[in-house]
Scaffold this active site. Structure first.
Site, short mmCIF file in Angstrom:
data_model
loop_
_atom_site.label_atom_id
_atom_site.label_comp_id
_atom_site.label_asym_id
_atom_site.label_seq_id
_atom_site.Cartn_x
_atom_site.Cartn_y
_atom_site.Cartn_z
N GLU A 251 -10.39 -12.34 13.58
CA GLU A 251 -10.58 -11.38 14.68
C GLU A 251 -11.07 -9.89 14.10
OE1 GLU A 251 -8.37 -8.91 18.46
OE2 GLU A 251 -7.22 -10.60 17.15
N LYS B 212 -7.91 -13.10 22.54
CA LYS B 212 -6.65 -13.41 23.46
C LYS B 212 -6.81 -14.63 24.27
CE LYS B 212 -3.19 -10.82 22.85
NZ LYS B 212 -2.73 -11.77 21.59
#
Length: 453
Positions: free
Chosen positions: A251, A268
């Site tokens: 990420e 997410k």
């Protein structure tokens, strides 16, 4: 005389693992920003940093890390960085911000961490690996003589080095493993998150857990196993004295180029990989279609748009991509991309201070979510769920989330894991998601599966 970043092409490509092993031997500090094994794109950087460092502990009093970073980078702003490639590291500060620095950036109470809440070391030379072109360049902040001296030193050091044998999986053993929250208690905490969401106190809560493994671990050996088992475009190995951060992060938290273009890519939504191609595709499609996972991602996109908007030129915040599936060795992830242009007079440090900690690791609304989580988690997250990477002297920055990461200290290893809780969460499923995320990291340490599930 204008200070300048010099560049020279090294005679041949050398595997980054070889270079790091040769350079780091005998040094208590070393950094490797890693585009991953078998990478066919991206840039990696390896260096031995100077003794110059910036270190912060929130519990010690006033937090000055952002002011000190600004001051240093402003001092270096006159350096001629024309030799630096677009999107590359121009030399400067490499390190991390720990989650508990949130006490400064948000005003939310946090626990006292056992590791520094911020630690950056200064890099005045680095080897740059271009994985697409298979070229190796040396960057040096200094004159031509300094460049050639460093080149000769590195060429001599690398003479006769061999590619290390591929790291076999660590033999599984019954390790001394301890979780902050047991499997049963973690599910209780998930339910408490659901209760808080039902009460209207939050929309999403990123609940985390920590596992500690006693023992002594060699940072390079563990990292080589980790990068082979869980390759990522934003890996990293940062060793500073008795501390080491080993990351296979997927990420990107924050990138800022020298012209002030800012990007953040919140993740997410997670599904494990399938046992065969048919199941794997079905799981990716299930992730993309999940109302719960889509809602989870959209909440964080809105939160990051708000954070980025604090430092952006009016009207420049945009969502470049929404709800895209990215696939990694062990998981599918749902990723979105938000970008903006920095407001005039503001820097990458300002963006970092405004956006930290990342919404993907807090929940929404950020202040309320973090306050609730501080009461539930009952302990510090430390470096986990913070950010690591570089702040370059040309004003650029590239920082990843500290997830899928191992922190080594003299006491052993620690790993954080967690997930976003929304109204559609099921406690058992959330628990199992933490196991999926932590499994390759514990295997890199030699922990048997029976010790964590």
């Amino acid at each position: 005389m204008t200070r300048q970043v010099q560049r020279i092409r090294m005679p041949q490509w050398v595997d980054p693992a070889v270079v790091y092993g040769a350079l780091a031997a005998g040094h208590s500090r070393a950094i490797w920003l890693d585009a991953g094994p078998q990478a066919d794109s991206g840039l990696s950087y390896i260096s031995i940093p100077t003794d110059k460092e910036l270190r912060e502990n929130v519990s010690a009093g006033d937090v000055t890390i952002f002011e000190r970073l600004r001051s240093s980078l402003e001092h270096d702003s006159a350096v001629d960085t024309s030799a630096v490639r677009e999107g590359g590291f121009s030399l400067g500060w490499v390190g991390w911000l720990g989650y508990e620095l949130a006490a400064h950036t948000t005003g939310v109470p946090t626990a006292d961490a056992t590791t520094p809440d911020a630690l950056f070391v200064y890099v005045d030379w680095a080897l740059e690996f271009d994985h697409q072109l298979a070229t190796l360049d040396l960057l040096v902040l200094g004159d031509v003589d300094a460049l050639h001296r460093r080149q000769e030193e590195i060429e001599h050091l690398l003479t006769g080095t061999a590619v290390p044998e591929q790291q076999a999986p660590a033999p599984a053993h019954s390790a001394s493993v301890s979780w902050r929250h047991s499997a049963e208690h973690y599910q209780v905490l998930v339910q408490r998150c659901l209760d808080a969401i039902t009460a209207g106190d939050a929309y999403q809560l990123c609940l985390t857990n920590e596992v500690q493994v006693a023992g002594h671990f060699d940072p390079l050996e563990v990292y080589l196993r980790l990068r082979d088992a869980n390759p990522s475009h934003h890996g990293g190995l940062i060793v500073v004295d008795e501390l080491a951060l080993l990351s296979s992060s997927p990420e990107i938290f924050l990138t800022v180029n020298a012209d002030g273009h800012l990007t953040t890519k919140p993740i997410k939504g997670t599904r494990k990989r399938g046992d065969d191609q048919v199941q794997d595709v079905a799981l990716a499609e299930e992730l993309l279609a999940s109302d719960k996972e889509r809602a989870e991602n959209l909440m964080i996109v809105d939160l990051m748009r708000n954070d980025v908007g604090k430092v952006a030129q009016l009207g420049t915040v945009r969502v470049d991509s929404l709800l895209e599936v990215e696939t990694y060795e062990h998981v599918h992830q749902l990723v979105s991309t938000v970008s903006a242009e920095l407001a005039h007079g503001l820097s990458a440090v300002d963006a970092l201070e405004a956006c930290f900690p990342a919404g993907s690791m807090t929940g929404a609304p950020k202040f309320s979510a973090m306050t609730i989580l501080n009461g539930l988690e009952q302990g510090p997250r430390g470096i986990y769920s913070g950010a690591f990477g570089y702040l370059g002297i040309d004003g650029s920055a590239n920082l990843a989330m500290v997830i899928r990461s191992i922190v080594l200290t003299p006491a052993g290893a620690s790993i954080g894991t967690g997930g976003g809780i929304t109204s559609g969460s099921v406690p058992r499923a959330e628990l199992e998601e933490t196991w999926v995320k932590v499994a390759p990291l514990l295997r890199a340490l030699g922990v048997a599966p029976s010790e964590y599930s």
